[in-house]
Design a protein around this motif. Structure first.
Motif, PDB file in Angstrom:
ATOM      1  N   GLU A 126      18.943  -1.129   5.911  1.00 47.18           N
ATOM      2  CA  GLU A 126      17.995  -2.256   5.772  1.00 47.18           C
ATOM      3  C   GLU A 126      18.161  -3.273   6.904  1.00 47.18           C
ATOM      4  OE1 GLU A 126      20.324  -1.362   3.608  1.00 47.18           O
ATOM      5  OE2 GLU A 126      21.439  -3.085   2.851  1.00 47.18           O
ATOM      6  N   GLU A 127      19.278  -3.175   7.652  1.00 44.86           N
ATOM      7  CA  GLU A 127      19.459  -4.086   8.787  1.00 44.86           C
ATOM      8  C   GLU A 127      18.732  -3.587  10.041  1.00 44.86           C
ATOM      9  OE1 GLU A 127      23.746  -6.148   8.146  1.00 44.86           O
ATOM     10  OE2 GLU A 127      23.816  -3.975   8.446  1.00 44.86           O
ATOM     11  N   CYS A 128      18.282  -2.356   9.999  1.00 48.35           N
ATOM     12  CA  CYS A 128      17.517  -1.805  11.130  1.00 48.35           C
ATOM     13  C   CYS A 128      16.013  -1.979  10.892  1.00 48.35           C
ATOM     14  CB  CYS A 128      17.846  -0.309  11.269  1.00 48.35           C
ATOM     15  SG  CYS A 128      17.502   0.352  12.885  1.00 48.35           S
ATOM     16  N   ALA A 129      15.620  -1.982   9.615  1.00 48.18           N
ATOM     17  CA  ALA A 129      14.192  -1.945   9.252  1.00 48.18           C
ATOM     18  C   ALA A 129      13.350  -3.055   9.892  1.00 48.18           C
ATOM     19  CB  ALA A 129      14.055  -1.957   7.726  1.00 48.18           C
ATOM     20  N   PRO A 130      13.822  -4.327   9.932  1.00 42.47           N
ATOM     21  CA  PRO A 130      12.957  -5.375  10.492  1.00 42.47           C
ATOM     22  C   PRO A 130      12.594  -5.160  11.957  1.00 42.47           C
ATOM     23  CG  PRO A 130      14.761  -6.333   9.224  1.00 42.47           C
ATOM     24  CD  PRO A 130      15.064  -4.881   9.386  1.00 42.47           C
ATOM     25  N   THR A 131      13.409  -4.404  12.686  1.00 42.22           N
ATOM     26  CA  THR A 131      13.069  -4.167  14.096  1.00 42.22           C
ATOM     27  C   THR A 131      11.809  -3.297  14.212  1.00 42.22           C
ATOM     28  OG1 THR A 131      14.525  -2.235  14.257  1.00 42.22           O
ATOM     29  CG2 THR A 131      15.480  -4.360  14.833  1.00 42.22           C
ATOM     30  N   PHE A 132      11.610  -2.412  13.228  1.00 42.98           N
ATOM     31  CA  PHE A 132      10.380  -1.606  13.228  1.00 42.98           C
ATOM     32  C   PHE A 132       9.173  -2.493  12.931  1.00 42.98           C
ATOM     33  CE2 PHE A 132      13.637   1.576  11.922  1.00 42.98           C
ATOM     34  CZ  PHE A 132      13.503   2.450  12.980  1.00 42.98           C
ATOM     35  N   LEU A 133       9.341  -3.424  11.985  1.00 38.67           N
ATOM     36  CA  LEU A 133       8.235  -4.338  11.661  1.00 38.67           C
ATOM     37  C   LEU A 133       7.859  -5.144  12.904  1.00 38.67           C
ATOM     38  CD1 LEU A 133       9.347  -5.807   8.186  1.00 38.67           C
ATOM     39  CD2 LEU A 133       7.940  -3.791   8.631  1.00 38.67           C
ATOM     40  N   PHE A 134       8.861  -5.601  13.625  1.00 40.95           N
ATOM     41  CA  PHE A 134       8.638  -6.421  14.820  1.00 40.95           C
ATOM     42  C   PHE A 134       7.805  -5.657  15.854  1.00 40.95           C
ATOM     43  CE2 PHE A 134      10.065  -7.584  19.133  1.00 40.95           C
ATOM     44  CZ  PHE A 134       9.643  -8.909  19.168  1.00 40.95           C
ATOM     45  N   PHE A 135       8.216  -4.421  16.157  1.00 39.63           N
ATOM     46  CA  PHE A 135       7.495  -3.651  17.173  1.00 39.63           C
ATOM     47  C   PHE A 135       6.121  -3.187  16.679  1.00 39.63           C
ATOM     48  CE2 PHE A 135      11.665  -2.475  19.399  1.00 39.63           C
ATOM     49  CZ  PHE A 135      11.409  -3.311  20.482  1.00 39.63           C
ATOM     50  N   ALA A 136       5.964  -3.059  15.360  1.00 40.00           N
ATOM     51  CA  ALA A 136       4.671  -2.616  14.812  1.00 40.00           C
ATOM     52  C   ALA A 136       3.658  -3.752  14.800  1.00 40.00           C
ATOM     53  CB  ALA A 136       4.866  -2.089  13.388  1.00 40.00           C
ATOM     54  N   SER A 137       4.139  -4.984  14.699  1.00 40.79           N
ATOM     55  CA  SER A 137       3.252  -6.135  14.552  1.00 40.79           C
ATOM     56  C   SER A 137       2.726  -6.589  15.915  1.00 40.79           C
ATOM     57  CB  SER A 137       4.019  -7.280  13.873  1.00 40.79           C
ATOM     58  OG  SER A 137       3.350  -8.499  14.105  1.00 40.79           O
ATOM     59  N   HIS A 138       1.412  -6.534  16.063  1.00 40.99           N
ATOM     60  CA  HIS A 138       0.807  -7.015  17.319  1.00 40.99           C
ATOM     61  C   HIS A 138       1.059  -8.511  17.486  1.00 40.99           C
ATOM     62  CE1 HIS A 138      -2.099  -7.189  20.629  1.00 40.99           C
ATOM     63  NE2 HIS A 138      -2.499  -8.328  20.090  1.00 40.99           N
ATOM     64  N   THR A 139       1.042  -9.251  16.385  1.00 41.47           N
ATOM     65  CA  THR A 139       1.284 -10.696  16.457  1.00 41.47           C
ATOM     66  C   THR A 139       2.669 -10.973  17.021  1.00 41.47           C
ATOM     67  OG1 THR A 139      -0.027 -10.909  14.444  1.00 41.47           O
ATOM     68  CG2 THR A 139       1.265 -12.830  15.083  1.00 41.47           C
TER      69      THR A 139
END
Ligand code: NAD
Length: 258
Positions: free
Chosen positions: A226-239
């Motif tokens: 779960e400590e890796c997961a937010p990095t995927f959200l970051f790169f997926a989010s255009h904003t």
């Protein structure tokens, strides 16, 4: 912060457990439409899907062995049939296959390691490309391909993991070509490069061994999925990352600083 991920269509390869499953959960919480993929149907699939579908998004399971090129195409087709397109692809499937030092490597092992770690990402990305391009043009933003590298891609890998490290380094490298030639299609390519995470990947080690190895890292322990997961959200989010492409984000507790 990740509001623009709501309703985004996200395909995550190799995501029935570990880092991939934590990513599925994070995208589901962000309200995305997510496909969890695995080579086999997990024993607890129904219960897992019921739990994941209670998080705020929509999650389906698509079975495919992504080390097989034809299956990569079928997986993308099945995803598009279900959700009508692709906004985000995460090439997460990967693993050691086995630990074999150089004298034990034969053609079959070479093929198994490179098919799982390199060919899989290449082929799924190839099949997803037209859909990612169409989504970017429809949305007027960017689509995103996030591949999972490894600290081994820099260091060469631990005992018996030389081919695995090389397969990950290959991914770190080929991404540069994808950036050069497909940015015009509105697609961003970034990589998350984990250090040492406590998943089935390290099932060959007991808890004492993991604690001893982890104590040698600046953070003093293995990472948690779960400590890796937010990095995927970051790169997926255009904003969040609309002008970021061609990068490798090291999520490794300071284990290695390139
Ligand atoms: P894991 O073994 O827990 O998960 C691997 C996932 O890939 C599983 O869901 C499995 O079902 C799936 N998978 C395996 N072969 C597949 C195939 N042929 N087709 C489809 N799915 C397949 O491992 P993890 O630690 O969660 O690893 C996730 C990614 O992170 C991998 O690419 C791995 O190389 C990378 N990584 C892990 C670590 C670590 O320390 N755990 C470190 C660096 C990189």
């Amino acid at each position: 912060m990740f509001d623009d991920l709501k309703g985004k269509r996200v395909l995550i390869t190799g995501s029935t457990q570990g880092i991939g499953l934590a990513a599925v959960e994070a995208f589901a919480r962000a309200g995305a439409k997510v496909a969890m993929n695995g080579r086999r149907i997990p024993a607890d699939l129904e219960a897992t899907l019921a739990r994941l579908n209670g998080l705020g998004g929509e999650v389906v399971f698509l079975q495919a062995d992504v080390s097989d090129s034809a299956a990569c195409g079928t997986l993308v087709e099945a995803f598009v049939e279900r959700f009508g397109g692709i906004d985000v692809l995460i090439n997460n499937a990967g693993g050691l296959v086995a630990r074999k030092p150089l004298p034990e490597i034969d053609d079959a092992f070479f093929d198994a390691v490179t098919d799982l770690n390199s060919r899989s990402a290449l082929m799924v990305t190839k099949h997803a490309l037209p859909h990612l391009k169409a989504a970017a043009s429809q949305n007027g933003t960017t689509s995103s391909v996030i591949s999972v590298g490894s600290v081994a891609g820099y260091t060469g890998g631990g005992p018996g993991a030389g081919l695995y490290g090389a397969a990950k380094a290959w991914l770190h490298n080929i991404q540069k070509n994808w950036v050069a030639f497909h940015t015009k299609d509105g697609i961003r390519f970034n990589m998350v490069s984990p250090g040492t995470f406590d998943t089935a990947f390290h099932a060959d080690k007991d808890e004492d061994t993991k604690a001893r190895i982890g104590s040698g890292f600046p953070m003093g322990r293995f990472g948690r999925p779960e400590e890796c997961a937010p990095t995927f959200l970051f790169f997926a989010s255009h904003t969040c990352s609309g002008y970021i492409t061609g990068q490798v984000l090291d999520v490794n507790g300071g284990q290695y600083m390139p």
